[in-house]
Scaffold this motif. Structure first.
Motif, short mmCIF file in Angstrom:
data_model
loop_
_atom_site.label_atom_id
_atom_site.label_comp_id
_atom_site.label_asym_id
_atom_site.label_seq_id
_atom_site.Cartn_x
_atom_site.Cartn_y
_atom_site.Cartn_z
N ASP A 186 8.90 26.31 49.44
CA ASP A 186 8.02 25.58 48.52
C ASP A 186 8.51 25.71 47.07
OD1 ASP A 186 6.52 24.97 50.69
OD2 ASP A 186 4.89 26.38 50.26
N LEU A 187 8.93 26.96 46.74
CA LEU A 187 9.38 27.24 45.38
C LEU A 187 10.66 26.47 45.06
CD1 LEU A 187 8.36 29.10 43.14
CD2 LEU A 187 9.88 30.88 43.98
N LEU A 188 11.57 26.41 46.04
CA LEU A 188 12.83 25.69 45.84
C LEU A 188 12.56 24.21 45.58
CD1 LEU A 188 15.98 26.03 45.95
CD2 LEU A 188 15.82 25.20 48.30
N PHE A 189 11.64 23.66 46.36
CA PHE A 189 11.28 22.26 46.19
C PHE A 189 10.70 22.02 44.79
CE2 PHE A 189 8.15 18.77 46.66
CZ PHE A 189 9.07 17.73 46.85
N ALA A 190 9.78 22.91 44.38
CA ALA A 190 9.15 22.77 43.06
C ALA A 190 10.18 22.88 41.94
CB ALA A 190 8.08 23.85 42.89
N TRP A 191 11.13 23.79 42.13
CA TRP A 191 12.16 24.02 41.11
C TRP A 191 13.06 22.80 40.95
CZ3 TRP A 191 17.34 26.86 41.83
CH2 TRP A 191 17.93 27.14 40.58
N LEU A 192 13.59 22.30 42.07
CA LEU A 192 14.51 21.15 42.01
C LEU A 192 13.79 19.91 41.47
CD1 LEU A 192 16.64 21.62 45.27
CD2 LEU A 192 17.24 22.21 42.91
N ARG A 193 12.51 19.78 41.86
CA ARG A 193 11.75 18.62 41.38
C ARG A 193 11.56 18.70 39.87
NH1 ARG A 193 5.81 17.90 43.37
NH2 ARG A 193 5.74 19.62 41.90
N ALA A 194 11.22 19.90 39.37
CA ALA A 194 11.05 20.09 37.93
C ALA A 194 12.36 19.81 37.20
CB ALA A 194 10.57 21.51 37.63
N PHE A 212 19.78 27.35 52.17
CA PHE A 212 19.11 26.06 52.36
C PHE A 212 20.09 24.91 52.16
CE2 PHE A 212 16.87 22.34 50.92
CZ PHE A 212 15.75 22.26 51.75
N LEU A 213 20.89 25.00 51.09
CA LEU A 213 21.85 23.91 50.79
C LEU A 213 22.89 23.78 51.91
CD1 LEU A 213 22.44 24.38 46.95
CD2 LEU A 213 21.00 22.66 48.08
N ARG A 214 23.35 24.91 52.41
CA ARG A 214 24.34 24.88 53.52
C ARG A 214 23.76 24.17 54.73
NH1 ARG A 214 25.89 30.09 51.86
NH2 ARG A 214 24.30 31.07 53.16
N PRO A 250 19.38 21.78 62.12
CA PRO A 250 19.81 22.92 61.32
C PRO A 250 18.98 24.16 61.65
CG PRO A 250 18.42 21.47 60.02
CD PRO A 250 18.46 20.89 61.41
N ARG A 251 19.41 25.33 61.12
CA ARG A 251 18.61 26.55 61.27
C ARG A 251 17.52 26.51 60.20
NH1 ARG A 251 21.48 30.47 64.51
NH2 ARG A 251 19.98 32.08 64.05
N MET A 252 16.58 25.59 60.40
CA MET A 252 15.51 25.41 59.42
C MET A 252 14.17 25.39 60.13
SD MET A 252 16.73 22.38 56.90
CE MET A 252 17.78 22.62 55.48
N SER A 253 13.14 25.84 59.44
CA SER A 253 11.80 25.75 60.00
C SER A 253 11.30 24.31 59.82
CB SER A 253 10.86 26.71 59.28
OG SER A 253 10.72 26.29 57.95
N ASN A 254 10.21 23.97 60.47
CA ASN A 254 9.67 22.61 60.33
C ASN A 254 9.33 22.29 58.87
OD1 ASN A 254 9.97 22.14 63.01
ND2 ASN A 254 7.90 22.85 63.55
N THR A 255 8.78 23.30 58.16
CA THR A 255 8.46 23.10 56.74
C THR A 255 9.71 22.80 55.94
OG1 THR A 255 7.17 25.09 57.17
CG2 THR A 255 6.91 24.07 55.00
N GLU A 256 10.80 23.53 56.27
CA GLU A 256 12.04 23.31 55.52
C GLU A 256 12.61 21.92 55.81
OE1 GLU A 256 13.97 27.70 54.99
OE2 GLU A 256 13.91 26.87 57.00
N GLU A 279 27.66 20.56 46.00
CA GLU A 279 28.67 21.58 45.68
C GLU A 279 28.48 22.12 44.25
OE1 GLU A 279 32.63 20.43 46.75
OE2 GLU A 279 33.45 22.16 45.65
N SER A 280 28.22 21.20 43.31
CA SER A 280 28.03 21.65 41.91
C SER A 280 26.78 22.51 41.79
CB SER A 280 27.88 20.46 40.98
OG SER A 280 28.81 19.47 41.30
N ILE A 281 25.72 22.13 42.52
CA ILE A 281 24.48 22.93 42.44
C ILE A 281 24.70 24.31 43.06
CG2 ILE A 281 22.05 23.06 43.18
CD1 ILE A 281 21.96 20.01 43.00
N ALA A 282 25.40 24.34 44.19
CA ALA A 282 25.68 25.64 44.84
C ALA A 282 26.50 26.53 43.91
CB ALA A 282 26.41 25.41 46.16
#
Ligand code: ZN
Length: 384
Positions: free
Chosen positions: A254-262, A296-298, A310-316, A333-336
């Motif tokens: 959730d935090l990652l989503f909020a961060w990238l959106r901001a 997450f990016l990988r 992917p190795r992700m949960s349903n929420t992810e 790649e630049s973000i990573a």
């Protein structure tokens, strides 16, 4: 002594040492985060103290078991990384100041990592094991045993011990009778080589899928689908399985989503708010979040390029779907790279507020196509 079935080989090896009275003076239990190396070491220590060992298991009822199972046996000494305690100077703070908190946390969950422990101490700085602590270790092991039995000193996460750890070498090299040093580490590469070379190594493997399933069921999980998902995502890491079960990883998603959106929106107030949220986390938690971001990016790239699960949960997966609109593969790649630079800077105590603000803006520029990579710039200059 409770050791999981797949740790059977380790268990037999360890209990035989005790039964045959040839316990090495200094041992290093080595297992990656989530392998349960701490749980194995604690069970082993109870076995050493038990007054009525039963065929490879501690009895669980004798006076010693009663004390060692609660980590309060007077001849069982504990050392672990700590932060500064309120009212004490940093260099004065040792494990003694936090021992009650440690016992409480480990009794609830022996699979915690340094991040969980830092949070439990209420900390926002990087923990370590200091010089005073080393002197106390020497002092504690020099004392007469309370009961007429062995003395054990366990050092959890000796990788947080700096050069001052060399003070312990004499202790390791010239043991006193019936005194045992047990180090429990997650990262062999970060331990002082002088200490590593003097300890006998005990490798602890990751958990099997059955063990993880068993633990989740014991915790009350009964939905087969979510159990299977956690087993798949945790890949033998018991800490991660419990975090997934308790929803901590969902928080990061959730935090990652909020961060990238901001970052994408570039709204000053929202960016400022997100930065405050990030910098209010403990340093280790910030690092864990950034590692999570890389993971997450990988998985996102893997999902987008192969179309495979992917190795992700349903929420992810939901988060990924929402991010698809702004997160083009060419930008990842630049973000990573930014996340990796942040990990490097934060672990070397860079000013977190400045760093998070600057890098949130930089990620925003990438997401909004405000920066081209060097090759494009070069081609543009060349063509014109
Ligand atoms: Zn016992």
């Amino acid at each position: 002594m409770q050791i999981y079935p797949q740790k059977r080989g380790t268990k037999d090896f360890l209990t035989r040492q005790v039964d045959e009275a040839r316990i090495p003076h200094a041992q290093l239990f080595l297992g990656l985060e989530g392998s349960g190396s701490l749980a194995v070491a604690l069970a082993y220590i109870s076995y050493i103290f038990c007054e009525d060992r039963q065929n490879g298991d501690s009895c669980g009822v004798c006076k010693s078991c009663n004390l060692s199972h609660r980590f309060i046996h007077p001849d069982f000494h504990l050392t672990f990384p700590v932060i500064k305690k309120d009212g004490l100077k940093r260099e004065e703070t040792t494990s003694n100041a936090f021992v009650a908190d440690w016992r409480k946390l480990i009794l609830e969950n022996p699979y915690v990592n340094i991040f969980d422990w830092t949070v439990a101490m209420g900390g926002d700085s990087k923990p370590n094991i200091n010089t005073r602590e080393c002197n106390e270790i020497i002092q504690k092991l020099g004392m007469q045993a309370f009961s007429d039995g062995p003395k054990v000193m366990m050092i959890w996460l000796p990788e947080y011990l700096g050069k001052e750890g060399n003070r312990l070498l004499k202790l390791i090299e010239e043991p006193t009778d019936d005194t045992y040093l047990i180090l429990v580490s997650e990262d062999q590469n970060r331990i002082l080589p002088t200490i590593l070379s003097r300890c006998q190594l005990v490798k602890v493997e990751m958990f099997s899928d059955e063990d993880i399933t068993g633990m989740l069921q014991k915790k009350g999980a009964n939905d087969q689908e979510s159990i299977a998902e956690i087993v798949r995502l945790s890949a033998g890491n018991m800490s991660k399985a419990l975090r997934l079960y308790n929803g901590t990883d969902q928080l990061f998603s959730d935090l990652l989503f909020a961060w990238l959106r901001a970052a994408y929106k570039g709204d000053a107030a929202e960016t400022g708010q997100t930065v405050v949220q990030m910098t209010s986390m403990a340093t280790d938690q910030q690092l864990q979040f950034l590692e999570y971001g890389l993971h997450f990016l990988r998985e996102f790239v893997f999902w987008k390029t192969t179309g495979m699960t992917p190795r992700m949960s349903n929420t992810e997966i939901e988060t990924s779907t929402k991010l698809s609109a702004i997160l083009e593969l060419s930008k990842i790649e630049s973000i990573a790279e930014i996340l990796e630079t942040m990990i490097y800077a934060i672990s070397r105590n860079a000013n977190p507020k400045v760093l998070w603000m600057a890098d949130t803006l930089a990620i925003g520029d990438i997401l909004k196509n405000k920066v081209n990579n060097y090759v494009e710039k070069f081609n543009f200059a060349y063509q014109n």
